[in-house]
Design a protein around this motif. Structure first.
Motif, short mmCIF file in Angstrom:
data_model
loop_
_atom_site.label_atom_id
_atom_site.label_comp_id
_atom_site.label_asym_id
_atom_site.label_seq_id
_atom_site.Cartn_x
_atom_site.Cartn_y
_atom_site.Cartn_z
N LEU A 1 0.82 -1.20 0.00
CA LEU A 1 0.00 0.00 0.00
C LEU A 1 0.86 1.26 0.00
O LEU A 1 0.54 2.24 -0.69
N GLU A 2 1.95 1.25 0.77
CA GLU A 2 2.84 2.41 0.81
C GLU A 2 3.47 2.64 -0.56
O GLU A 2 3.64 3.78 -1.00
N PHE A 3 3.81 1.57 -1.26
CA PHE A 3 4.40 1.69 -2.59
C PHE A 3 3.39 2.30 -3.57
O PHE A 3 3.74 3.16 -4.40
N VAL B 1 1.65 9.76 -5.54
CA VAL B 1 2.24 11.07 -5.28
C VAL B 1 3.15 11.48 -6.43
O VAL B 1 3.19 12.64 -6.86
N GLU B 2 3.88 10.52 -6.97
CA GLU B 2 4.79 10.80 -8.08
C GLU B 2 4.02 11.21 -9.34
O GLU B 2 4.42 12.13 -10.06
N ILE C 1 -3.42 3.07 -10.72
CA ILE C 1 -2.29 2.22 -10.30
C ILE C 1 -2.79 0.87 -9.82
O ILE C 1 -2.26 -0.19 -10.19
N VAL C 2 -3.84 0.87 -8.97
CA VAL C 2 -4.37 -0.39 -8.45
C VAL C 2 -4.96 -1.23 -9.58
O VAL C 2 -4.83 -2.46 -9.60
N GLU C 3 -5.59 -0.59 -10.54
CA GLU C 3 -6.13 -1.32 -11.69
C GLU C 3 -5.02 -2.05 -12.44
O GLU C 3 -5.18 -3.21 -12.83
N THR D 1 2.03 -8.19 -2.65
CA THR D 1 3.26 -7.76 -1.99
C THR D 1 3.84 -6.53 -2.68
O THR D 1 3.49 -6.20 -3.82
N ARG D 2 4.77 -5.90 -1.98
CA ARG D 2 5.44 -4.72 -2.56
C ARG D 2 6.26 -5.12 -3.77
O ARG D 2 6.28 -4.40 -4.78
N ALA D 3 6.92 -6.26 -3.69
CA ALA D 3 7.74 -6.71 -4.82
C ALA D 3 6.88 -6.95 -6.06
O ALA D 3 7.29 -6.61 -7.19
N PHE D 4 5.70 -7.50 -5.86
CA PHE D 4 4.81 -7.74 -7.01
C PHE D 4 4.38 -6.42 -7.63
O PHE D 4 4.39 -6.26 -8.86
#
Length: 407
Positions: free
Chosen positions: A352-354, A360-361, A372-374, A395-398
Motif C-alpha cells: 500500500l505504501e508503494f 504522489v509521483e 495504479i491499483v487497476e 506484496t510490494r515486490a509484485f
C-alpha cells in the motif's frame, strides 16, 4: 376538388395534427402548449411562479448540516472545509424549498445558493456532489461544460442539462425541479482572452451568457428527448428556480492569479515575503471571486454562484487513507470482487505504501490511485478466479515488478 384547410394555432402556427389539443375561439385557435407557456409567463410576471410540491417536503426528514458532513466523512477523506460549506448550502436550499420562493409574512425571500468548487483533479469534487445527492434521494446528473456551445452552433445547447436531469428523474417533472445538477469542467468555458477577436467565443463566454438565466431561475422549454430545439415539437416546461447547481473545475493555473492578487494588496516587505513563501497548493485557500474573474469567468455568472469553496490537493497521508478507510475504498472494492469468487484478498502494508508513493509521483490525486491499483490487479483478476486458491496476498515486490513493466 379543393382540399379542406386544416386548422392551426394562431400563435405558433402549428397544425391541429401537430399539437396535443387545439382550442377554438371567435376568430382563431390556440394550442395547449401555447396555453401552458402563456400561463407560466403570467405567473412569472406576477411573482407567483409555480413550485414543485413544496408541501411534500418534511424538514424533519432532511438531515442537518452535521449529519450531512458525517455522511460525507464515510466516503470522502479530508476536505473538511468543502464538506462544511456544501452541507450548509444544501440544508439551506431545502429550507428554501420548504418555505417557498415567494416572500413570507415577514417579507423575507430566501435566494438560491448555487455552489462552485475549485480544486485540482482527483480531489473529490464529483464524488462530493454525487454522495450528497445519494443522501438526499433527489435526481442528480453530471454534465460536462466542454460540450456546450451557443445556440445555433455545432455542439449541445445548455438546455440539454435539464434534459439529462429529467432522464435521471424518469421524466417526473416535480422531482426534477428539486434535483441537483453538477456541471463539471466549468473552468473550460472561461473567457479565452480579454482582447477582442474577429471570431465569436461560442464555447467560452457565449456559453456563460447562455447559462445565466438557467442558474438564476427561469422557466425553460426543454426538448423531451434532448437534442436541438425544433419549432414543431412539444416542449417540457422546467422551472429551474428550485434546482441546485453545483459547478466544479480544476482552474489550472489560478494559483498565479491568487499570488498576484495577494502580492498586490499587501503592505510592507514582511507581508510580501511571507506571501512568496506560500506553496502553490496552499494558495488555493485564499481564493476569492475576483480570482475567478481574472481566470475568465464573467462577473454575472460569478454572482449566480455565491458559495465559493475549495478542495486542497491530497497529501500522502490522505492518499493512504483513501485506499482503505472509506466505505467504497478501492481496496474494499477489490476485496468484494474476490469474495464473489471465494478468495480472500490481502494487501501487505508495504504494498500500500508503494502504491501511495507512485500516486504522489504521478500527481493525479485519487484517480491516480485507481489507475495504479487497476494495473497492479489486472493479472490477479485474470489468473485467480477458478484457480482453486482461497487466499491471495499482494506484496510490494509484485507491485514494483508490475509497474516497472517486468510482468
Amino acid at each position: 376538388m379543393t382540399k379542406k384547410r386544416e386548422d392551426h394555432c394562431s400563435f405558433c402556427g402549428r397544425k391541429e395534427s401537430d399539437v396535443p389539443r387545439l382550442f377554438a375561439g371567435m376568430d382563431g385557435f390556440i394550442c395547449s402548449d401555447c396555453v401552458e407557456t402563456a400561463h407560466s409567463l403570467v405567473l412569472e410576471a406576477n411573482g407567483t411562479v409555480r413550485h414543485a410540491s413544496l408541501e411534500r417536503i418534511d424538514m424533519d426528514k432532511v438531515p442537518r448540516p452535521q449529519a450531512i458532513k458525517e455522511y460525507l466523512d464515510q466516503y470522502i477523506i479530508g476536505q473538511d472545509i468543502a464538506k462544511r460549506q456544501l452541507a450548509v448550502a444544501v440544508y439551506n436550499h431545502y429550507k428554501r424549498l420548504y418555505l417557498g420562493a415567494a416572500a413570507d409574512e415577514d417579507g423575507v425571500e430566501i435566494e438560491k445558493s448555487n455552489i462552485i468548487m475549485v480544486g485540482p483533479t482527483g480531489t473529490g469534487k464529483t464524488l462530493l456532489a454525487r454522495t450528497i445527492a445519494r443522501l438526499l434521494d433527489v435526481p442528480f446528473t453530471i454534465v460536462d461544460a466542454t460540450v456546450f456551445t451557443e445556440a445555433g452552433y455545432v455542439g449541445e445547447d445548455v438546455e440539454s442539462i435539464l434534459s439529462r436531469l429529467l432522464q435521471a428523474a424518469d421524466y417526473d417533472l416535480e422531482r426534477a425541479e428539486r434535483g441537483i445538477v453538477f456541471i463539471d469542467e466549468v473552468d473550460k468555458i472561461a473567457r479565452k482572452s480579454d482582447n477582442p477577436s474577429i471570431t465569436r467565443d461560442v464555447s467560452g463566454e457565449g456559453v456563460q451568457q447562455a447559462m445565466l438565466k438557467l442558474l438564476e431561475g427561469t422557466i425553460v422549454n426543454v426538448p423531451p428527448k434532448g437534442g436541438r430545439k425544433h419549432p414543431d415539437q412539444d416542449y417540457i416546461h422546467v422551472d429551474t428556480r428550485n434546482i441546485l447547481f453545483i459547478c466544479g473545475g480544476a482552474f489550472d493555473g489560478i494559483e498565479r492569479k491568487i499570488a498576484q492578487r495577494l502580492n498586490t494588496h499587501t503592505v510592507g516587505y514582511n507581508n510580501v515575503r511571507a506571501t512568496r513563501h506560500l506553496k502553490p497548493e496552499e494558495l488555493v485557500r485564499h481564493i476569492a471571486p475576483q480570482d475567478l474573474k481574472s481566470f475568465g469567468l464573467i462577473p454575472e455568472i460569478i454572482g449566480r454562484l455565491p458559495v465559493l469553496t475549495y478542495l486542497c490537493p491530497l497529501d500522502r497521508s490522505a492518499l493512504r487513507n483513501i485506499l482503505t478507510e472509506p466505505k467504497n475504498s478501492i481496496i474494499r472494492q477489490y476485496r468484494k470482487l474476490f469474495e464473489m469468487d471465494g478468495v480472500t484478498l490481502e494487501f501487505e502494508p508495504d504494498a500500500l505504501e508503494f502504491i501511495v508513493d507512485k500516486a504522489v509521483e504521478f500527481k493525479l490525486g485519487a484517480r491516480g490511485l485507481r489507475s495504479i491499483v487497476e494495473k497492479v490487479m489486472a493479472g490477479p483478476m485474470f489468473d485467480v478466479p477458478g484457480s482453486g486458491t482461497d487466499r491471495y496476498t499482494v506484496t510490494r515486490a509484485f507491485c514494483a515488478s508490475v509497474l516497472s513493466g517486468e510482468m
